[in-house]
Design a protein around this motif. Structure first.
Motif, PDB file in Angstrom:
ATOM      1  N   SER A 372     108.736 -24.748 -13.099  1.00 44.34           N
ATOM      2  CA  SER A 372     109.610 -23.615 -13.245  1.00 44.34           C
ATOM      3  C   SER A 372     109.036 -22.446 -12.598  1.00 44.34           C
ATOM      4  N   LEU A 373     107.692 -22.449 -12.425  1.00 44.09           N
ATOM      5  CA  LEU A 373     107.075 -20.958 -12.029  1.00 44.09           C
ATOM      6  C   LEU A 373     107.008 -21.215 -10.582  1.00 44.09           C
ATOM      7  N   GLY A 374     107.371 -22.358  -9.856  1.00 42.19           N
ATOM      8  CA  GLY A 374     107.388 -22.528  -8.431  1.00 42.19           C
ATOM      9  C   GLY A 374     105.871 -22.786  -7.897  1.00 42.19           C
ATOM     10  N   ILE A 375     104.958 -23.347  -8.640  1.00 37.57           N
ATOM     11  CA  ILE A 375     103.703 -23.554  -8.254  1.00 37.57           C
ATOM     12  C   ILE A 375     103.786 -24.862  -7.385  1.00 37.57           C
ATOM     13  N   HIS A 376     103.218 -24.817  -6.040  1.00 38.49           N
ATOM     14  CA  HIS A 376     103.043 -26.063  -5.444  1.00 38.49           C
ATOM     15  C   HIS A 376     101.509 -26.331  -5.185  1.00 38.49           C
ATOM     16  N   TYR A 377     100.909 -25.169  -4.934  1.00 38.82           N
ATOM     17  CA  TYR A 377      99.281 -25.360  -4.723  1.00 38.82           C
ATOM     18  C   TYR A 377      98.656 -26.010  -5.662  1.00 38.82           C
TER      19      TYR A 377
END
Ligand code: FES
Ligand code: CO
Length: 380
Positions: A372-377
């Motif tokens: 939900s925080l948009g973390i991809h790394y």
């Protein structure tokens, strides 16, 4: 026809104009200002949620004046140093002149000296001396690339962007009833999120920490617990109770009640309520006895991290710092051995990719939260 060519280090635009009538080709060049991040960052993290967060990059006590400390964070090479006034600085580990590593240089007269041609940078990141032109004022563009760095709870925290949150705070840090210690650093060849998820997982105790935090032949049944997400404050759980044969540094069996929190994706915490298990020794513990751990993971890159801890204890004053650290070192080494084996190395945040059980409720919530925080790394 117009042709635009851009390069990363400086926005260099070549505009080539042609027309049927023109017999001459005119080439115009314009050089815009040097951008604020150097070429070296092109393979590092781009996730705003991580770039704009605070990450621990060291213990304050390890950053002493006169010493350059190389640091790697989110795939970026950085250099940390403390000036004579006590202020910490975190810069890209790169000299704008020819890209040499500043961390290979030294500190002289409160300036960082590049090891290649000796350019000197002061605490404002400005180049104040080019030794090959000693009488000249260095050009304004001759600057280091600074990032934000602050100190809190004995840690140095860095942000590569514009932090959207306060620096996470160890709740017991200012509580005089607690003695506080730092433990680590522990170097994990493992993903930071997998390492945090391990820290907030109470079902591995009887196996990874057999004889310490659990009993392998008699694992605790984990009752259903609650996970709450407080907007802007992260995750927290209701209490999870387990039996621990060597549950704290006194080496006595205890009933331990864990309340977990995830302040940020790479900063977690538990408060452990400790009750001596032997009914004849109940007098040895008070209802307020707590052992708390504030866990930080420095994301070196997607598949390695450095763990640093703050621990706080309000009982057993006879325990020495050595007693406390010895047990922390054992526990985090046991965790390291397992977490380094996990595959895929990057944590899967699509919940269908691994199997989640009722007792993994916090881990599931953690992965959902990362998504939900948009973390991809560091995730897949
Ligand atoms: Fe740093 Fe030349 S590369 S002074
Ligand atoms: Co563990």
């Amino acid at each position: 026809m117009q042709l635009f060519v851009k390069c990363n280090m400086m926005h260099l635009t070549l505009k080539v104009e042609t027309s049927m009538e023109a017999t001459l080709m005119t080439v115009q060049t314009s050089v815009a200002a040097v951008q604020s991040t150097p070429l070296a960052d092109q393979f590092s993290c781009k996730d705003e949620a991580l770039i704009n967060d605070w990450h621990v990059v060291g213990f304050s006590k390890d950053v002493v004046p006169g010493k350059l400390v190389p640091v790697r964070l989110l795939g970026r090479d950085l250099v940390l140093w403390r000036d004579a006034a006590g202020q910490v600085h975190l810069w890209e580990d790169l000299c704008i002149h020819r890209g040499a590593r500043l961390s290979k240089g030294w500190i002289e007269k409160d300036t960082v000296v590049c090891p290649y041609h000796g350019w000197r940078y002061d605490g404002t990141a400005k180049c104040v001396l080019i030794p090959s032109a000693p009488g000249e004022t260095p050009p304004a563009k001759a600057r280091a690339f600074p990032h934000k760095a602050v100190e809190s709870c004995g840690f140095v925290w860095a942000s590569l962007g514009d932090p959207q949150h306060d620096v996470p705070f160890f709740p017991e840090w200012n509580d005089a009833e607690f003695r506080k210690f730092h433990a680590g650093p522990y170097f994990y060849q493992a993903n930071g999120f997998r390492s945090v998820e391990n820290f907030i997982d109470a079902t591995h105790f009887p196996f990874v920490h057999a004889g310490l935090n659990g009993v392998q032949d008699s694992p605790d049944r984990i009752e259903t617990y609650e996970v709450y997400e407080d907007p802007g404050l992260g995750l927290r759980t209701s209490e999870i109770v387990v039996f621990q044969p060597y549950g704290d540094h006194r080496q006595v069996p205890v009933k331990a009640g864990y309340t977990y929190r995830c302040f940020r994706p790479l900063t977690a915490y538990f408060s452990k309520r400790v009750e001596v298990a032997d009914p004849n020794s109940k007098h040895k513990s008070k209802p307020t006895d707590r052992f708390c751990t504030f866990m930080t993971a420095q994301p070196v890159d997607e598949v390695s991290c450095i763990i640093r801890l703050g621990v706080a204890i309000n009982f057993a004053p006879e325990l020495t710092e050595e007693d406390i650290l010895r047990r922390q070192d054992i526990v985090f080494e046991q965790d390291r051995i397992i977490v380094e084996t996990q595959r895929p190395e990057r944590i899967p945040i699509d919940l269908r990719m691994e199997l989640h059980h009722r007792t993994d409720r916090l881990g599931q919530a953690y992965r959902r939260w990362l998504g939900s925080l948009g973390i991809h790394y560091g995730t897949i």
